[in-house]
Design a protein around this motif. Structure first.
Motif, short mmCIF file in Angstrom:
data_model
loop_
_atom_site.label_atom_id
_atom_site.label_comp_id
_atom_site.label_asym_id
_atom_site.label_seq_id
_atom_site.Cartn_x
_atom_site.Cartn_y
_atom_site.Cartn_z
N GLU A 278 0.83 -1.15 0.02
CA GLU A 278 0.07 0.06 -0.13
C GLU A 278 0.58 1.25 -0.01
OE1 GLU A 278 -2.81 -0.10 3.17
OE2 GLU A 278 -2.86 -2.23 2.89
N ALA A 279 2.09 1.06 0.14
CA ALA A 279 3.19 2.28 0.07
C ALA A 279 2.94 3.18 -1.18
CB ALA A 279 4.45 2.05 0.43
N HIS A 280 3.18 4.29 -1.13
CA HIS A 280 3.37 5.05 -2.36
C HIS A 280 4.69 5.31 -2.55
CE1 HIS A 280 -0.94 6.27 -2.35
NE2 HIS A 280 -0.79 6.48 -0.96
N ILE A 281 5.30 4.85 -3.74
CA ILE A 281 6.73 4.88 -3.81
C ILE A 281 7.29 5.62 -5.02
CG2 ILE A 281 8.83 3.15 -3.94
CD1 ILE A 281 7.21 0.96 -3.07
N PHE A 282 8.32 6.51 -4.81
CA PHE A 282 8.99 7.46 -5.62
C PHE A 282 10.25 6.90 -5.84
CE2 PHE A 282 5.66 10.25 -3.66
CZ PHE A 282 5.22 10.74 -4.78
N VAL A 283 10.77 7.01 -7.17
CA VAL A 283 12.04 6.68 -7.47
C VAL A 283 12.75 7.83 -7.80
CG1 VAL A 283 13.47 5.22 -9.06
CG2 VAL A 283 11.17 4.38 -8.55
N LEU B 214 4.95 2.08 -9.22
CA LEU B 214 6.16 3.06 -8.84
C LEU B 214 6.04 4.28 -9.78
CD1 LEU B 214 9.21 0.52 -9.35
CD2 LEU B 214 7.52 0.65 -7.28
N MET B 215 6.40 5.39 -8.76
CA MET B 215 6.40 6.63 -9.52
C MET B 215 7.70 7.18 -9.57
SD MET B 215 3.20 8.46 -7.18
CE MET B 215 3.71 7.62 -5.66
N PRO B 216 8.15 7.28 -10.96
CA PRO B 216 9.41 7.93 -11.22
C PRO B 216 9.11 9.43 -11.13
CG PRO B 216 8.19 7.50 -13.30
CD PRO B 216 7.25 7.05 -12.03
N VAL B 217 10.64 9.88 -10.32
CA VAL B 217 10.85 11.36 -10.30
C VAL B 217 11.37 11.85 -11.50
CG1 VAL B 217 11.53 13.32 -8.94
CG2 VAL B 217 10.91 11.20 -7.72
N LEU B 218 10.25 12.13 -12.65
CA LEU B 218 10.90 12.31 -14.05
C LEU B 218 11.88 13.69 -13.73
CD1 LEU B 218 7.43 12.07 -15.58
CD2 LEU B 218 9.35 10.44 -15.42
N ALA B 219 12.92 13.59 -14.45
CA ALA B 219 13.99 14.71 -14.26
C ALA B 219 14.60 15.15 -15.65
CB ALA B 219 15.25 13.94 -13.49
N SER B 220 13.86 14.96 -16.77
CA SER B 220 14.38 15.43 -17.89
C SER B 220 12.93 15.38 -18.95
CB SER B 220 15.53 14.61 -18.44
OG SER B 220 15.26 13.49 -18.84
N ILE B 221 13.33 16.11 -20.08
CA ILE B 221 12.14 16.22 -20.96
C ILE B 221 12.18 14.71 -21.58
CG2 ILE B 221 11.56 16.97 -23.36
CD1 ILE B 221 11.00 19.18 -21.27
N GLU B 222 13.44 14.04 -21.79
CA GLU B 222 13.25 12.65 -22.31
C GLU B 222 12.53 11.80 -21.44
OE1 GLU B 222 15.97 14.51 -21.89
OE2 GLU B 222 17.34 14.59 -23.74
N MET B 223 12.74 11.64 -20.01
CA MET B 223 11.97 11.02 -19.19
C MET B 223 10.50 11.34 -19.31
SD MET B 223 14.11 10.79 -15.67
CE MET B 223 15.85 10.56 -15.68
N LEU B 224 10.24 12.42 -19.31
CA LEU B 224 8.78 12.74 -19.36
C LEU B 224 8.11 12.42 -20.51
CD1 LEU B 224 6.21 14.48 -18.33
CD2 LEU B 224 7.14 16.53 -19.35
N ASP B 225 8.78 12.48 -21.82
CA ASP B 225 8.20 11.94 -22.99
C ASP B 225 8.08 10.25 -23.04
OD1 ASP B 225 8.07 14.40 -24.30
OD2 ASP B 225 9.92 14.43 -25.38
N GLU B 226 8.90 9.58 -22.52
CA GLU B 226 8.80 8.38 -22.47
C GLU B 226 7.83 7.88 -21.55
OE1 GLU B 226 12.86 6.15 -21.87
OE2 GLU B 226 11.68 4.22 -21.65
N PHE C 83 -0.63 7.08 -15.63
CA PHE C 83 0.28 6.67 -14.29
C PHE C 83 1.00 7.73 -13.60
CE2 PHE C 83 0.37 3.08 -17.72
CZ PHE C 83 -0.55 2.35 -17.02
N PRO C 84 0.63 7.69 -12.43
CA PRO C 84 1.23 8.90 -11.74
C PRO C 84 2.81 8.90 -11.58
CG PRO C 84 0.39 7.07 -10.04
CD PRO C 84 -0.20 6.87 -11.57
N ALA C 85 3.50 10.05 -11.50
CA ALA C 85 4.64 10.34 -11.51
C ALA C 85 5.02 11.83 -10.96
CB ALA C 85 5.39 10.40 -12.96
N ALA C 86 6.28 11.82 -10.44
CA ALA C 86 6.66 13.28 -10.02
C ALA C 86 7.35 14.15 -10.82
CB ALA C 86 7.19 13.16 -8.53
N LEU C 87 7.41 15.32 -11.01
CA LEU C 87 8.48 15.89 -11.90
C LEU C 87 9.48 16.80 -11.36
CD1 LEU C 87 8.61 16.80 -14.99
CD2 LEU C 87 6.96 18.58 -14.69
N GLN C 88 10.54 16.68 -11.38
CA GLN C 88 11.36 17.33 -10.74
C GLN C 88 12.33 18.58 -11.61
OE1 GLN C 88 14.98 17.04 -7.44
NE2 GLN C 88 15.14 15.26 -8.93
#
Ligand SMILES: *Cc1c(COP(=O)(O)O)cnc(C)c1O
Length: 379
Positions: free
Chosen positions: A81-86, A103-115, A127-132
């Motif tokens: 049940e945990a919310h897990i950020f990478v 898993l929620m990636p912490v998207l760190a570049s335009i490339e990551m966001l696009d993918e 799918f949920p993700a964070a944006l750094q």
């Protein structure tokens, strides 16, 4: 753990999960209006990813930050049940794994966001993700001048990140002007992405200013008793205790040298204890000492004894002369981390930081965990 000490004869590493929980609660109280996450990367700073995360979950933590997808998958298996950020973001080609393991990636570049967006489109699910954003660390993060490109993509796909993040470079130095610069840049980014929760503060950021709290704080080191803010008394409870056996005690004469490189010369007749710990156990070689430079230390019956000479792979020498009749004997344990010599107290003379002491604790130890007090079930 059995694997690292099948005989149980080596050093003994005791991790106080109750202290970790207490520290998390203290930070949760400081950041009262924000959610309090828990950064458990690098095996929860050496304290053990699974036992530590389970204890934190038991105390109410729900948002966990790890560095890598492998750490995240290991955590997911124990905490469905945990919310897990990478924190390292989306590894190229790995979106499917993140989806499967939630898993929620912490998207760190335009490339990551696009993918990530492409993956969401192909699965027809957001799918949920964070944006750094990088506000001055020059590490991971979308560049500030790319914010328009981010905006365009989010609009095009109708995608809302769970959270917008940045990371402070100098929060351990409260008066460093970069803290204010980064906060201002972060606020300007948030103004471009209204309505999305935000997170900026690590342990130090949480402790030095409420302005850094936003909707979630991300403490790591402070949970584990380490010093987050320099030049202030550390308010956190110590978490780790490391005791190691004395293998031999002998008397050395004035003028003799100690250890590799003959880097230390006895300037008096001395009693020397050899301890079963070295750099192969994460007791960093930078804790070596010379006649003119203090190194690591060890404690016996509340008395502190200095390490002399270089740290070897498996042993160190400690000068116990001043302990007199109270000096340890073979088979006694000396403490090298604990309440007397904290992780930071040990790290400082080695020119390193508590973080590095802790994350090096993997080693050849018998581990013991002190359980947190049973959760309060009454009302
Ligand atoms: C490691 C890390 C943290 C936690 O930092 P501490 O100084 O240990 O509190 C928070 N956020 C990010 C992005 C990190 O990499």
């Amino acid at each position: 753990m059995a694997v690292s000490s099948p005989t149980g004869l080596g050093g003994r590493l005791t991790i106080d999960l109750g202290a970790i929980v207490k520290n998390w609660r203290a930070l949760d109280a400081i950041s009262a209006r924000a959610l309090t996450g828990a950064v458990v990367k690098s095996d929860a700073y050496g304290t053990g990813l699974i036992p530590t995360s389970m204890a934190l979950f038991g105390a109410g933590a729900r948002f966990f930050f790890v560095a890598t997808p492998d750490e995240a998958v290991a955590l997911r298996q124990q905490l469905p049940e945990a919310h897990i950020f990478v924190l390292n973001g989306l590894y190229p080609g790995a979106a499917r794994i993140y989806e499967k393991e939630r898993l929620m990636p912490v998207l760190a570049s335009i490339e990551m966001l696009d993918e990530w967006l492409a993956h969401c489109v192909s699965a027809n699910e957001a799918f949920p993700a964070a944006l750094q954003f990088d506000t001055g660390m020059n590490r991971l993060g979308v560049r500030l001048q790319e914010s328009d490109q981010v905006r365009d993509r989010l609009d095009e796909f109708g995608y809302m990140p769970q959270m917008i993040m940045s990371h402070l470079a100098c929060a351990d130095q409260p008066s460093h002007e970069k803290n204010r610069t980064q906060l201002a840049l972060f606020q300007s980014i948030l103004a471009q992405f209204p309505g999305i929760p935000a997170s900026l503060a690590n342990s130090a950021g949480t402790m030095i200013s409420r302005e850094n709290h936003f909707q979630m704080v991300r403490p790591g080191i402070a949970l584990f008793g380490g010093r987050a803010v320099n030049g202030r008394k550390n308010p956190m409870a110590p978490v780790v205790k490391l005791e190691v056996p004395v293998l031999q005690v002998h008397d050395g004469k004035t003028g003799e040298t100690v250890g590799y490189g003959a880097g230390y010369t006895l300037d008096r007749d001395s009693r020397i204890a050899i301890l079963a710990i070295g750099y192969g156990d994460g007791f960093l070689r930078s804790l070596s000492s010379t006649n003119t430079r203090q190194g690591g230390r060890a404690v016996f019956n509340n008395r502190i004894a200095p390490l002399i000479g270089r740290v070897s792979m498996d042993t160190v020498a400690v000068d116990v002369t001043d302990l007199g009749d109270a000096a340890p004997k073979p088979g006694d344990m000396m403490e090298v981390l604990g309440k007397t010599i904290t992780v930071d107290g040990q790290a400082d003379p080695g020119g390193t930081i508590g973080y590095e002491m802790l994350t090096n604790l993997k080693g050849r130890y018998k581990r013991a965990y002190i359980s947190p007090p049973a959760p309060n079930t009454g009302g």
